[in-house]
Motif scaffolding. Structure first.
Motif, short mmCIF file in Angstrom:
data_model
loop_
_atom_site.label_atom_id
_atom_site.label_comp_id
_atom_site.label_asym_id
_atom_site.label_seq_id
_atom_site.Cartn_x
_atom_site.Cartn_y
_atom_site.Cartn_z
N GLN A 46 13.30 8.63 -3.60
CA GLN A 46 13.65 7.23 -3.34
C GLN A 46 12.67 6.66 -2.32
O GLN A 46 12.34 7.32 -1.33
CB GLN A 46 15.06 7.11 -2.77
N LEU A 47 12.23 5.43 -2.57
CA LEU A 47 11.34 4.72 -1.65
C LEU A 47 11.91 3.36 -1.33
O LEU A 47 12.48 2.69 -2.20
CB LEU A 47 9.96 4.51 -2.28
N THR A 48 11.78 2.96 -0.11
CA THR A 48 12.09 1.58 0.26
C THR A 48 11.28 1.25 1.51
O THR A 48 10.72 2.14 2.16
CB THR A 48 13.59 1.39 0.53
N GLY A 59 14.91 -1.86 -8.06
CA GLY A 59 15.76 -3.03 -7.89
C GLY A 59 16.50 -3.03 -6.57
O GLY A 59 16.17 -2.29 -5.65
N GLU A 60 17.53 -3.85 -6.52
CA GLU A 60 18.28 -4.07 -5.28
C GLU A 60 19.69 -3.53 -5.39
O GLU A 60 20.32 -3.55 -6.45
CB GLU A 60 18.32 -5.58 -4.99
N ILE A 84 15.10 -0.67 -3.64
CA ILE A 84 14.64 0.72 -3.72
C ILE A 84 13.96 1.01 -5.05
O ILE A 84 14.24 0.39 -6.06
CB ILE A 84 15.80 1.73 -3.53
N ARG A 85 13.06 1.96 -5.00
CA ARG A 85 12.48 2.55 -6.20
C ARG A 85 12.94 3.99 -6.27
O ARG A 85 12.98 4.69 -5.25
CB ARG A 85 10.95 2.51 -6.14
N VAL A 86 13.29 4.44 -7.46
CA VAL A 86 13.75 5.81 -7.66
C VAL A 86 12.91 6.45 -8.76
O VAL A 86 12.73 5.86 -9.83
CB VAL A 86 15.25 5.86 -8.03
N TYR A 136 0.83 -1.20 0.00
CA TYR A 136 0.00 0.00 0.00
C TYR A 136 0.87 1.26 0.00
O TYR A 136 0.58 2.23 -0.71
CB TYR A 136 -0.91 -0.01 1.23
N PHE A 137 1.93 1.24 0.80
CA PHE A 137 2.87 2.37 0.86
C PHE A 137 3.48 2.63 -0.51
O PHE A 137 3.47 3.76 -1.01
CB PHE A 137 3.96 2.04 1.89
N LEU A 138 3.99 1.60 -1.17
CA LEU A 138 4.63 1.76 -2.47
C LEU A 138 3.63 2.19 -3.54
O LEU A 138 3.91 3.07 -4.36
CB LEU A 138 5.31 0.45 -2.88
N LYS A 139 2.45 1.56 -3.53
CA LYS A 139 1.43 1.88 -4.53
C LYS A 139 0.93 3.31 -4.37
O LYS A 139 0.73 4.04 -5.36
CB LYS A 139 0.26 0.91 -4.42
N SER A 140 0.75 3.74 -3.13
CA SER A 140 0.25 5.10 -2.88
C SER A 140 1.20 6.15 -3.42
O SER A 140 0.79 7.10 -4.10
CB SER A 140 0.05 5.31 -1.37
#
Length: 239
Positions: free
Chosen positions: A92-94, A46-47, A76-78, A26-30
């Protein structure tokens, strides 16, 4: 990992009530939805592998643990939001099963706001006040002098050459980002680097000494970049 300059904001993200109410998907999708809605593009998902971490981590500026992203195994997503004016924005999200981390950088080139103090002023202040505070530029997280830093050292050398009776102690200080051990060692090494540069400029080694004080005795507020910049300093003390 690519180094960027700009304003940085970092935080942990969690849910009141504990990890049993937390949802990483939910955090990543939001955030994915809101970032892409304002024109953001995902540029990495990726990692961080061991080889990449070893390549960059010694040179990366430490910005405190609150929300830090960039360790081996971290997924992480950037994203980037390209802007015509005001600097691009990188996000950046993780996260894990208990919380998330969010880093935002608004890209902006470093602007030097501190001018180099001239030799006559350095000499005058040492003779009359017994102390001078200087801001000497070093390479990021290193002891090597930047060209502007070398110019500052040249002014110190000229001041000492103008008064052969002057002897100084070189005191190194940095901000509070990083461990106490790291800060202490870096401040000592930077003070010693200034000393060696002065010796290379034909200043007698017997007229110089150096000490490092880490993040002690701050002159600025470490909660802001402006304050931390003031704390990254070299003090010359008349002996």
């Amino acid at each position: 990992m690519t180094p960027l300059e700009g304003k940085v904001w970092k935080t942990y993200v969690s849910v009141e009530g504990g990890y049993n109410r937390w949802s990483l998907p939910y955090f990543l999708k939001s955030y994915d939805e809101v970032i892409t809605k304002v024109g953001g593009v995902r540029i990495f998902d990726g990692e961080i592998n061991h080889e990449e971490y070893e390549r960059y981590h010694n040179d990366a500026q430490y910005l405190g643990e609150d929300g830090s992203i960039g360790y081996t195994g971290g997924k992480i997503r950037v994203y980037v939001i390209r802007r015509m004016v005001g600097g691009d924005i990188y996000i950046q999200l993780t996260g894990n099963s208990a919380s998330g981390k969010l880093n935002i950088l608004q890209e902006e080139s470093f602007k030097q706001t501190i001018s180099i103090m001239k030799s006559d002023r350095i000499q005058k202040d040492l003779e009359e006040k017994g102390k001078v505070i200087l801001y000497i530029n070093f390479d990021l997280n290193k002891t090597s002098l930047k060209p502007e830093g070398q110019k500052a050292v040249d002014e110190i050398a000229e001041a000492l050459q103008g008064n052969k009776d002057l002897s100084i102690a070189i005191h190194g200080y940095i901000d509070n980002l990083g461990s106490d051990k790291h800060n202490q060692e870096l401040s000592e090494d930077r003070a010693e680097s200034v000393l060696k540069a002065l010796v290379s400029s034909d200043i007698d080694r017997s007229r110089l000494s150096s000490l490092g004080f880490g993040a002690r005795n701050p002159v600025g507020n470490n909660d802001s970049e402006e304050g931390r910049a003031k704390n990254r300093r070299v003090e010359l003390i008349k002996q």
